[in-house]
Each structure stands twice: as C-alpha cells, then as structure tokens.
Design an enzyme around this catalytic site. Structure first.
Site, mmCIF file in Angstrom:
data_model
loop_
_atom_site.group_PDB
_atom_site.id
_atom_site.type_symbol
_atom_site.label_atom_id
_atom_site.label_comp_id
_atom_site.label_asym_id
_atom_site.label_seq_id
_atom_site.Cartn_x
_atom_site.Cartn_y
_atom_site.Cartn_z
ATOM 1 N N ASP A 67 0.822 -1.218 0.000
ATOM 2 C CA ASP A 67 0.000 0.000 0.000
ATOM 3 C C ASP A 67 0.853 1.263 0.000
ATOM 4 O O ASP A 67 2.058 1.224 0.224
ATOM 5 C CB ASP A 67 -0.968 -0.009 1.202
ATOM 6 C CG ASP A 67 -0.301 -0.463 2.492
ATOM 7 O OD1 ASP A 67 0.934 -0.358 2.584
ATOM 8 O OD2 ASP A 67 -1.003 -0.920 3.399
ATOM 9 N N ASN A 136 -7.280 -3.293 14.403
ATOM 10 C CA ASN A 136 -8.662 -3.608 14.009
ATOM 11 C C ASN A 136 -8.736 -4.821 13.068
ATOM 12 O O ASN A 136 -9.777 -5.091 12.489
ATOM 13 C CB ASN A 136 -9.320 -2.383 13.344
ATOM 14 C CG ASN A 136 -8.592 -1.963 12.066
ATOM 15 O OD1 ASN A 136 -7.633 -2.597 11.661
ATOM 16 N ND2 ASN A 136 -9.059 -0.894 11.451
ATOM 17 N N HIS A 138 -6.996 -5.164 10.253
ATOM 18 C CA HIS A 138 -6.763 -4.891 8.824
ATOM 19 C C HIS A 138 -5.462 -5.528 8.336
ATOM 20 O O HIS A 138 -4.527 -5.740 9.110
ATOM 21 C CB HIS A 138 -6.843 -3.395 8.503
ATOM 22 C CG HIS A 138 -5.660 -2.572 8.889
ATOM 23 N ND1 HIS A 138 -5.727 -1.206 9.041
ATOM 24 C CD2 HIS A 138 -4.373 -2.889 9.159
ATOM 25 C CE1 HIS A 138 -4.548 -0.736 9.359
ATOM 26 N NE2 HIS A 138 -3.703 -1.731 9.450
ATOM 27 N N GLU A 143 -9.613 -2.233 5.544
ATOM 28 C CA GLU A 143 -10.248 -1.983 6.838
ATOM 29 C C GLU A 143 -11.464 -2.889 7.011
ATOM 30 O O GLU A 143 -12.018 -3.390 6.037
ATOM 31 C CB GLU A 143 -10.686 -0.515 6.902
ATOM 32 C CG GLU A 143 -9.570 0.499 6.662
ATOM 33 C CD GLU A 143 -8.578 0.621 7.813
ATOM 34 O OE1 GLU A 143 -8.428 -0.340 8.592
ATOM 35 O OE2 GLU A 143 -7.944 1.677 7.923
#
Ligand code: PGA
Length: 240
Positions: A67, A136, A138, A143
């Site tokens: 990313d 979380n 990810h 997400e």
C-alpha cells in the site's frame, strides 16, 4: 494456518528472514509482497545483514508493496516509498526497476489500481507476501467492512488506523486515503507470512485465529489460505 509463538522480537525477525531466505534460495527471481509499518523493520534489518554476509542476493528479486498513502509526495518522510528505501532497498542489491509501489499521486486512482494488479498478474503473482496486522484486524489497508475487497483500490482509512498512524505525522496532517492491494490480491500469494508483536495486537490475533472468517476482521480470511504462517510474540498470542 500455521501459528508460531516466538519469545523475543529478534528471534521472530530471524524466523521471518529464514522464510524469505528459503523463498529466494529456491527461486532467485522470486516475487515478494512487502509491508511497511513497525512490524517488518527488524525482519528487513536481518535481511540486510544476510545480504551483507553474502547469504542472499536480491539481484533478480521483484517486489510489490501492499500500500501507499494518497496525495503524499513520494519523497515525503512518511511515504511508504521513503520507508522502503530507508529500511531495505537502499541497503540491498535490488534492481530499482524490479521495485513496485502504488503511485499515491496518480491522476486516475482507478487506472493506477488496475495497472498495479495487471503488473502483479504479469509477474506471475506473489510468491511470499509479508503482512503486519492492524489493531482492528486490517491487512494492507483493508479496513473492516461488510464485504471482502478484491483487487487494488483506493480506500478511506478508518478512524482507528488514522489514530494508530498519526503518531508518525508529527509536523503534517496524515492522509485520509490510501491505495492498497485488496484482500483478493493478498490471498493470491502462494505463501503468506504475518508478523504481530505486542499486546495491542492480541485481540486482532484472537479474532484472526479463533473468530469466524469475516470481513469485519479482514485478517481472518487467512484461515482459508493453504499456506499462511503467523509469527507471534507471546504478548500478541496471549489470548489464543
Ligand atoms: P504496525 O502496523 O506494524 O506499524 O503495527 C501494522 C498494520 O497496520 O498493518
């Protein structure tokens, strides 16, 4: 999913580097999927050490990063391009032409995402994909959501990711968007190696390993991958 709990971060980085070394030894022109963030830093240090010791060569290796932030200059100190140069690429014998990172400043993000996927496919897909994990759950910047993502795309980062990564943006505003490989792209890798350390990751690791396979914890999809290895320290594994 293979789970290995390793006492300290140095040994964990060595175990991760062993998997890289094996991949590159078996296939000198291996396609590596690379990650940024705190998790891979020691692994990259160990790979640099092994390169300097003449144990591995990156001469023919091809890399694709997971990313990159959108609308952040490529040479910004917080861009993932800069991260990769500083933490790995400048210190090994990789051919710059073999390095791929999404262009977060592309004029047309959809076209850039599609071109990135096409390049991964043309290279024959990733042999070894390195991952960290967000608190979380990810992976990359995928997400939690109602559906699993597919190919590379532009995402609006979640509040929890912005909170977690804002610590690096001491004198500028953190971007709210990023380009990321999708979960579908990540799952196409032949082997996946996820590194997690510290108790902040314990709940995400619990959900990844013991929870249902759900896009609300994107990493849980790794339960369905034929060759996924999780390298965890004791704190990250404490709820297993
Ligand atoms: P970290 O980030 O390695 O900096 O903890 C991991 C991630 O958010 O994927």
């Amino acid at each position: 999913m293979q789970i290995r709990i390793i006492k300290n971060e140095t040994e964990l980085a060595c175990a991760a580097a062993d998997i890289f070394e094996e991949t590159i030894t078996n296939k000198p022109n291996a396609i590596l999927g690379l990650a940024t963030g705190a998790s891979p830093v020691l692994t990259y240090k160990e790979l640099i050490r092994r390169y300097e010791a003449g144990l591995i060569s990156f001469k023919d290796v091809i890399t694709f990063n997971l990313d990159e932030y959108c609308d952040l200059p490529r040479d910004d100190k917080n861009s993932y391009f800069t991260f990769m140069q500083e933490n790995l690429f400048k210190k090994i014998n990789i051919n710059p032409e073999n390095v791929h990172i999404e262009d977060g400043n592309a004029e047309n993000f959809d076209a850039e995402a599609k071109a990135y996927d096409d390049k991964i496919a043309a290279a024959g897909y990733v042999d070894l994909q390195l991952l960290g994990i967000g608190t979380n759950g990810h992976i990359g910047f995928n997400e939690p959501a109602d559906t699993f993502t597919e190919g590379t795309f532009r995402i609006r980062l979640s509040e929890s990711t912005i909170r977690a990564n804002s610590r690096y943006f001491t004198d500028s505003k953190m971007p709210e968007y990023a380009l990321t490989m999708g979960v579908g792209s990540i799952m196409k890798a032949k082997k996946i190696l996820l590194i997690a350390t510290g108790e902040a990751k314990a709940e995400a690791i619990y959900n990844t390993v013991k929870g249902p396979v759900t896009p609300h914890c994107p990493a849980s999809i790794l339960q369905t991958h034929p060759d996924a290895v999780l390298l965890l320290d004791e704190a990250a594994a404490e709820r297993l």
